[in-house]
Design a protein around this motif. Structure first.
Motif, short mmCIF file in Angstrom:
data_model
loop_
_atom_site.label_atom_id
_atom_site.label_comp_id
_atom_site.label_asym_id
_atom_site.label_seq_id
_atom_site.Cartn_x
_atom_site.Cartn_y
_atom_site.Cartn_z
N VAL A 176 21.61 13.12 -53.71
CA VAL A 176 21.16 12.87 -55.08
C VAL A 176 20.01 11.87 -55.07
CG1 VAL A 176 21.87 11.98 -57.33
CG2 VAL A 176 23.45 13.38 -55.99
N LEU A 177 19.00 12.12 -55.91
CA LEU A 177 17.81 11.28 -56.00
C LEU A 177 17.79 10.54 -57.33
CD1 LEU A 177 15.14 13.90 -54.85
CD2 LEU A 177 16.58 12.47 -53.40
N ASN A 178 17.04 9.42 -57.38
CA ASN A 178 16.79 8.76 -58.65
C ASN A 178 15.46 9.26 -59.22
OD1 ASN A 178 14.70 7.39 -57.33
ND2 ASN A 178 15.81 5.44 -57.19
N PRO A 179 15.07 8.83 -60.41
CA PRO A 179 13.82 9.35 -61.01
C PRO A 179 12.57 9.10 -60.18
CG PRO A 179 15.18 8.35 -62.70
CD PRO A 179 15.84 8.02 -61.38
N LYS A 180 12.60 8.11 -59.28
CA LYS A 180 11.44 7.83 -58.42
C LYS A 180 11.40 8.73 -57.19
CE LYS A 180 11.12 2.90 -59.59
NZ LYS A 180 11.14 1.53 -59.04
N GLY A 181 12.41 9.57 -57.01
CA GLY A 181 12.46 10.42 -55.83
C GLY A 181 13.07 9.74 -54.62
N GLU A 182 13.68 8.57 -54.82
CA GLU A 182 14.37 7.86 -53.73
C GLU A 182 15.77 8.44 -53.58
OE1 GLU A 182 12.21 3.56 -54.68
OE2 GLU A 182 14.17 4.05 -55.54
N ILE A 183 16.24 8.56 -52.34
CA ILE A 183 17.56 9.11 -52.07
C ILE A 183 18.61 8.04 -52.33
CG2 ILE A 183 19.06 10.18 -50.36
CD1 ILE A 183 16.53 11.18 -48.96
N VAL A 194 20.54 5.64 -39.74
CA VAL A 194 20.53 4.82 -38.52
C VAL A 194 19.24 5.09 -37.75
CG1 VAL A 194 21.77 4.19 -36.42
CG2 VAL A 194 23.04 5.06 -38.41
N SER A 195 18.51 4.03 -37.47
CA SER A 195 17.30 4.12 -36.65
C SER A 195 17.27 2.97 -35.66
CB SER A 195 16.04 4.09 -37.52
OG SER A 195 15.93 5.26 -38.30
N ASN A 196 17.20 3.29 -34.36
CA ASN A 196 17.14 2.27 -33.31
C ASN A 196 18.29 1.27 -33.41
OD1 ASN A 196 14.71 3.33 -32.18
ND2 ASN A 196 13.56 2.31 -33.82
N GLY A 197 19.48 1.77 -33.75
CA GLY A 197 20.66 0.91 -33.81
C GLY A 197 20.78 0.06 -35.05
N VAL A 198 19.89 0.23 -36.01
CA VAL A 198 19.90 -0.53 -37.26
C VAL A 198 20.32 0.38 -38.40
CG1 VAL A 198 18.49 -1.87 -38.88
CG2 VAL A 198 18.10 -2.07 -36.41
N LEU A 199 21.16 -0.14 -39.32
CA LEU A 199 21.61 0.63 -40.48
C LEU A 199 20.71 0.35 -41.69
CD1 LEU A 199 25.50 0.16 -40.43
CD2 LEU A 199 24.10 1.79 -39.17
N TYR A 200 20.38 1.40 -42.39
CA TYR A 200 19.63 1.30 -43.64
C TYR A 200 20.41 2.04 -44.72
CZ TYR A 200 15.83 0.05 -40.45
OH TYR A 200 15.06 -0.54 -39.47
N THR A 201 20.55 1.43 -45.87
CA THR A 201 21.28 2.07 -46.96
C THR A 201 20.59 1.74 -48.28
OG1 THR A 201 23.49 2.40 -47.91
CG2 THR A 201 22.90 0.14 -47.34
N PRO A 202 20.58 2.65 -49.25
CA PRO A 202 19.95 2.35 -50.54
C PRO A 202 20.55 1.11 -51.18
CG PRO A 202 20.41 4.69 -50.35
CD PRO A 202 21.07 4.04 -49.17
N GLY A 203 19.70 0.29 -51.79
CA GLY A 203 20.16 -0.90 -52.49
C GLY A 203 20.73 -0.56 -53.86
N LEU A 204 21.57 -1.42 -54.37
CA LEU A 204 22.18 -1.19 -55.68
C LEU A 204 21.12 -1.13 -56.78
CD1 LEU A 204 25.35 -3.48 -55.51
CD2 LEU A 204 25.11 -1.07 -54.88
N GLU A 205 20.03 -1.86 -56.59
CA GLU A 205 18.98 -1.86 -57.61
C GLU A 205 18.28 -0.50 -57.71
OE1 GLU A 205 17.25 -3.42 -53.74
OE2 GLU A 205 19.07 -3.71 -54.93
N GLU A 206 18.42 0.33 -56.68
CA GLU A 206 17.84 1.69 -56.75
C GLU A 206 18.71 2.63 -57.60
OE1 GLU A 206 17.22 0.46 -53.11
OE2 GLU A 206 15.47 -0.14 -54.26
N GLY A 207 19.98 2.25 -57.81
CA GLY A 207 20.84 3.06 -58.67
C GLY A 207 21.98 3.76 -57.98
N CYS A 208 22.28 3.41 -56.72
CA CYS A 208 23.40 4.05 -56.05
C CYS A 208 24.72 3.44 -56.52
CB CYS A 208 23.28 3.93 -54.54
SG CYS A 208 23.56 2.26 -53.88
#
Length: 290
Positions: A176-183, A194-208
């Protein structure tokens, strides 16, 4: 399958089909919230975190909850149902919190009603899916980033439609995407890249969704020396990732095997699932000692 649940009057209903009362505002208008909890060894997990999120959501919806709607209160009610149902291993719980019956779009009251259901599950531990999920993007609708975005409200049509679209495309899920097209997330899970052993996750401010398991995984990762960044995730980030996995309170971690032509590993998913199960055992041991 018979069902056991407890209603707002504290009445336990067993071995009959669970029903809701006529005029229930959650049913009529989606005017409410819900929480889904996992049960392991006959005990509900992370009750305090779930109830805290539900109470914060009730404030946003202007639903007045009594002072005794505490984590301890709901844990006692849940445990009563689990014991009555004979669920002493794996299971799941759903707590519904709705505005009191009455009115149309304009409520007659802002008081709260609750409804709890419990169901058995086959597994008594968090288990990683054998085959990786196949996912893509859900393009037909966007999730709005507003004051309700971080809570589990009963207005869940964007997730319902994403699930239906995934089935039509013969995929396991759509993101699911937000109006900006962010996942933001999957149809029923938060998202980690996961990239190079680092976790990335959408921030709450993006709407997840402010997922309880999302925060559990973040804390577990940090406690074990794994870096985590909350940031916006774009489609191109999926193509550059080594792994993708999704989290929710009931399933734990679900690893993604493919996004379009991109294939992924599941090393981090395995590691975090092991850490998750270990944390449950440690919690039980600490509880017994205390």
């Amino acid at each position: 399958m018979s069902e056991i649940y407890i209603n707002n009057n504290g009445e336990v209903k067993a071995n009959i089909g669970a029903t809701i009362q006529s005029g229930n505002r959650g049913h009529l208008y989606g005017d409410g919230l819900f929480e889904s909890l996992r049960v392991l060894n006959g005990k509900p997990l992370n009750v305090e975190a779930h109830v805290n999120r539900m109470m914060e959501g009730a404030k946003v919806l202007k639903i007045r909850v009594p002072n005794y709607y505490t984590a301890e209160f709901f844990e006692e009610k849940i445990q009563e149902l689990l014991d009555l149902s004979g669920i002493d291993q794996g299971g799941r719980v759903r707590i519904s919190l709705d505005r009191a019956i009455g009115g149309t779009y304009k409520p007659e009251s802002n008081e709260a009603n609750y409804f709890i259901e419990v169901y058995p599950m086959e597994h008594n531990a968090y288990t990683l899916n054998y085959k990786g999920f196949e996912v893509d993007l859900f393009m037909e609708m966007r999730k709005q980033n507003d004051i309700l975005a971080n809570f589990k409200t009963k207005n869940a049509l964007v997730y319902v439609m994403a699930s239906i679209a995934a089935q039509e495309k013969q995929l396991d899920d759509l993101l699911v995407l937000n109006p900006k097209g962010e996942i933001l997330e999957g149809s029923s899970s938060n998202l980690f890249v996961v990239s190079n052993g680092v976790l990335y996750t959408p921030g709450l401010e993006e709407g997840c969704l402010a997922g309880v398991m999302r925060m559990k995984i973040i804390n577990l990762a940090l406690a074990n020396g794994i870096k985590v960044y909350e940031c916006n995730i774009m489609p191109q980030n999926l193509l550059a990732a080594d792994e993708i996995f999704m989290t929710n309170a009931v399933k734990g971690i679900t690893w993604v095997g493919g996004y379009r032509t991109k294939r992924y590993f599941n090393n981090m998913s395995k590691k975090l699932t092991d850490l998750l199960n270990k944390s449950v055992v440690e919690l039980e041991e600490n509880t017994e000692e205390n």
